[in-house]
Design a protein around this motif. Structure first.
Motif, mmCIF file in Angstrom:
data_model
loop_
_atom_site.group_PDB
_atom_site.id
_atom_site.type_symbol
_atom_site.label_atom_id
_atom_site.label_comp_id
_atom_site.label_asym_id
_atom_site.label_seq_id
_atom_site.Cartn_x
_atom_site.Cartn_y
_atom_site.Cartn_z
ATOM 1 N N VAL A 13 5.611 17.684 0.936
ATOM 2 C CA VAL A 13 6.959 18.237 1.102
ATOM 3 C C VAL A 13 7.266 18.556 2.559
ATOM 4 C CG1 VAL A 13 6.175 20.574 0.449
ATOM 5 C CG2 VAL A 13 8.587 19.978 0.279
ATOM 6 N N LYS A 14 6.288 19.148 3.254
ATOM 7 C CA LYS A 14 6.474 19.498 4.676
ATOM 8 C C LYS A 14 6.786 18.268 5.522
ATOM 9 C CE LYS A 14 5.666 23.884 6.067
ATOM 10 N NZ LYS A 14 4.324 24.479 6.085
ATOM 11 N N GLN A 15 6.093 17.177 5.204
ATOM 12 C CA GLN A 15 6.327 15.929 5.939
ATOM 13 C C GLN A 15 7.738 15.432 5.711
ATOM 14 O OE1 GLN A 15 2.770 13.805 4.373
ATOM 15 N NE2 GLN A 15 3.008 12.615 6.246
ATOM 16 N N MET A 16 8.125 15.428 4.436
ATOM 17 C CA MET A 16 9.434 14.913 4.085
ATOM 18 C C MET A 16 10.542 15.735 4.756
ATOM 19 S SD MET A 16 11.136 14.400 0.316
ATOM 20 C CE MET A 16 11.684 16.099 0.154
ATOM 21 N N MET A 17 10.327 17.057 4.870
ATOM 22 C CA MET A 17 11.361 17.931 5.417
ATOM 23 C C MET A 17 11.401 17.925 6.939
ATOM 24 S SD MET A 17 11.280 21.048 2.627
ATOM 25 C CE MET A 17 11.070 22.185 3.876
ATOM 26 N N LEU A 63 4.756 -1.478 2.814
ATOM 27 C CA LEU A 63 4.469 -0.047 2.778
ATOM 28 C C LEU A 63 5.316 0.642 1.713
ATOM 29 C CD1 LEU A 63 2.789 2.074 4.367
ATOM 30 C CD2 LEU A 63 4.784 2.396 5.836
ATOM 31 N N MET A 64 4.699 1.599 1.044
ATOM 32 C CA MET A 64 5.439 2.362 0.030
ATOM 33 C C MET A 64 5.138 3.845 0.246
ATOM 34 S SD MET A 64 5.451 1.770 -3.984
ATOM 35 C CE MET A 64 4.209 2.649 -4.844
ATOM 36 N N PHE A 65 6.105 4.690 -0.046
ATOM 37 C CA PHE A 65 5.852 6.121 0.011
ATOM 38 C C PHE A 65 5.999 6.729 -1.368
ATOM 39 C CE2 PHE A 65 6.847 5.305 4.474
ATOM 40 C CZ PHE A 65 5.779 5.964 5.063
ATOM 41 N N GLU A 66 5.069 7.615 -1.701
ATOM 42 C CA GLU A 66 5.123 8.323 -2.981
ATOM 43 C C GLU A 66 5.524 9.773 -2.728
ATOM 44 O OE1 GLU A 66 1.452 8.018 -5.188
ATOM 45 O OE2 GLU A 66 1.493 5.830 -5.157
ATOM 46 N N ILE A 67 6.578 10.204 -3.395
ATOM 47 C CA ILE A 67 6.860 11.643 -3.367
ATOM 48 C C ILE A 67 6.766 12.170 -4.796
ATOM 49 C CG2 ILE A 67 8.367 11.425 -1.340
ATOM 50 C CD1 ILE A 67 10.659 12.285 -3.184
ATOM 51 N N THR A 68 6.182 13.360 -4.922
ATOM 52 C CA THR A 68 5.961 13.868 -6.279
ATOM 53 C C THR A 68 7.269 14.367 -6.884
ATOM 54 O OG1 THR A 68 5.468 16.125 -5.611
ATOM 55 C CG2 THR A 68 3.608 14.600 -5.739
ATOM 56 N N GLU A 69 7.281 14.307 -8.190
ATOM 57 C CA GLU A 69 8.448 14.757 -8.924
ATOM 58 C C GLU A 69 8.791 16.206 -8.573
ATOM 59 O OE1 GLU A 69 9.367 14.892 -13.664
ATOM 60 O OE2 GLU A 69 7.734 16.072 -12.859
ATOM 61 N N VAL A 87 0.841 -1.196 0.000
ATOM 62 C CA VAL A 87 0.000 0.000 0.000
ATOM 63 C C VAL A 87 0.877 1.247 0.000
ATOM 64 C CG1 VAL A 87 -1.859 1.254 1.172
ATOM 65 C CG2 VAL A 87 -1.780 -1.260 1.303
ATOM 66 N N ALA A 88 0.548 2.165 -0.897
ATOM 67 C CA ALA A 88 1.335 3.389 -1.044
ATOM 68 C C ALA A 88 0.670 4.553 -0.321
ATOM 69 C CB ALA A 88 1.490 3.733 -2.520
ATOM 70 N N VAL A 89 1.503 5.340 0.348
ATOM 71 C CA VAL A 89 1.045 6.529 1.068
ATOM 72 C C VAL A 89 1.713 7.747 0.438
ATOM 73 C CG1 VAL A 89 1.190 7.742 3.291
ATOM 74 C CG2 VAL A 89 0.698 5.291 3.240
ATOM 75 N N ASN A 90 0.934 8.776 0.184
ATOM 76 C CA ASN A 90 1.496 10.019 -0.363
ATOM 77 C C ASN A 90 2.138 10.824 0.756
ATOM 78 O OD1 ASN A 90 0.478 10.262 -3.291
ATOM 79 N ND2 ASN A 90 -1.352 9.635 -2.158
ATOM 80 N N ILE A 91 3.331 11.353 0.505
ATOM 81 C CA ILE A 91 3.881 12.272 1.493
ATOM 82 C C ILE A 91 4.109 13.634 0.866
ATOM 83 C CG2 ILE A 91 4.873 10.718 3.211
ATOM 84 C CD1 ILE A 91 7.487 10.897 1.783
#
Ligand code: C2E
Ligand code: CA
Ligand code: CA
Ligand code: CA
Length: 279
Positions: free
Chosen positions: A119-123, A145-151, A113-117
């Motif tokens: 920018v604020k979360q990533m930082m 678990l998978m995380f998606e970060i946008t391009e 299952v993929a979760v969107n993260i």
């Protein structure tokens, strides 16, 4: 003239309603988490060779008793603005790993299952510790678990993105580059970032249908490059069987879109594990 006048009144009323709605959204976004107004839906992702659903994307929904249904793009930017995305983002992770653990107990486990993260979360310095914590508490295998970060997020924060992705890899969770092709990144980002999957934006499919051959050649090129670099390709926004067969011909690994299934509550999503698809 009279009609025009009425129309102006109509439009200003509409605008007033819209402003009122924006105000309500901004005022209520804070309490929505406490009031249990958020929930998670799961959109199936279909693997062409396996001929079955092998992953899901978790997407947040907000159902406010006061405002009605609010689309994520209408409130996630607000959550980001006042840092509420940190607690809400943690809640999303907890929900998803909890759901995976529940599915495990039911003997359903051949998917991730993929979760969107955002920018604020990533930082945020707590991001990786939070991921570790939810994994430990839930007891699920990290690969589930998978995380998606946008391009666009990755491009704007390339060093940080590399760092976060490396840490995630070390934890054993999977990573994906989301909405690929919407930003102004060069293809070299694909070799710089340690990612497992590339999700190619829906706009490629739309352009291929509206603009024809040249757009198709570009899409084929992107799919080939990603595959040859050793990553999995996921095509977003596949809505018709015609589009699906093009994706098969082009050699995409996975497709996501309304043809396979809309985002749905967990109970319905898990039933797709046993579904036989006609493709
Ligand atoms: P995204 O990550 O690109 O998610 C895919 C969006 O495309 C979803 O919209 C999904 O419902 C929609 N979609 C899926 N298949 C099709 C299709 O065949 N045709 C069309 N036209 N659309 C399709 P949704 O759920 O409204 O989410 C919009 C965006 O909001 C997401 O785009 C993502 O950027 C953000 N978002 C949603 N949930 C979360 C979340 O839990 N956390 C974060 N940080 N962002 C989220
Ligand atoms: Ca996504
Ligand atoms: Ca996407
Ligand atoms: Ca997209």
């Amino acid at each position: 003239k009279k009609l025009g006048g009425n129309r102006a009144i109509f439009f200003s009323q509409e605008l007033a309603n819209q402003n009122e709605r924006h105000r309500l959204i901004a005022n209520n976004v804070v309490h929505a988490l406490k009031n249990n107004e958020y929930y998670i839906v799961y959109q199936p992702i279909y693997e062409l060779d396996a001929k079955r659903v092998t992953s899901y994307e978790a997407l947040i929904r907000w159902e406010s008793p006061l405002i009605g249904t609010i689309a994520p793009l209408d409130f996630i930017p607000l959550l980001e603005q006042n840092d509420l995305i940190i607690p809400v983002g943690k809640w999303i992770m907890q929900e998803v790993v909890g759901q995976i653990a529940e599915w495990d107990r039911q003997g359903k486990s051949g998917f991730h299952v993929a979760v969107n993260i955002s920018v604020k979360q990533m930082m945020h310095p707590d991001f990786i510790p939070t991921v570790k914590e939810v994994l430990t508490v839930s007891g699920i295998q990290p690969q589930r678990l998978m995380f998606e970060i946008t391009e666009s997020v990755a491009v704007q924060n390339i060093e940080l993105a590399k760092f976060a992705l490396r840490e995630l890899n070390e934890l054993g969770v999977q990573t994906a580059l989301d909405d690929f092709g919407t930003g102004y990144s060069s293809l070299s980002i694909l070799k710089e970032l340690p990612i497992d999957h590339v999700k190619i934006d829906r706009s490629f499919i739309v352009r291929m249908e509206t603009e024809g051959d040249k757009s198709g050649i570009i899409l084929q090129g992107v799919l080939d490059i990603v595959r040859n670099l050793g990553m999995t390709t996921v095509m977003e926004g596949v809505e018709t069987e015609a589009q699906l067969s093009v994706m098969k011909e082009m050699g995409a690994h996975k497709v996501q879109g309304y043809l396979i299934g809309r985002p749905m509550i967990g109970k319905l999503a898990i039933d797709l594990q046993d579904e036989e698809f006609p493709f």
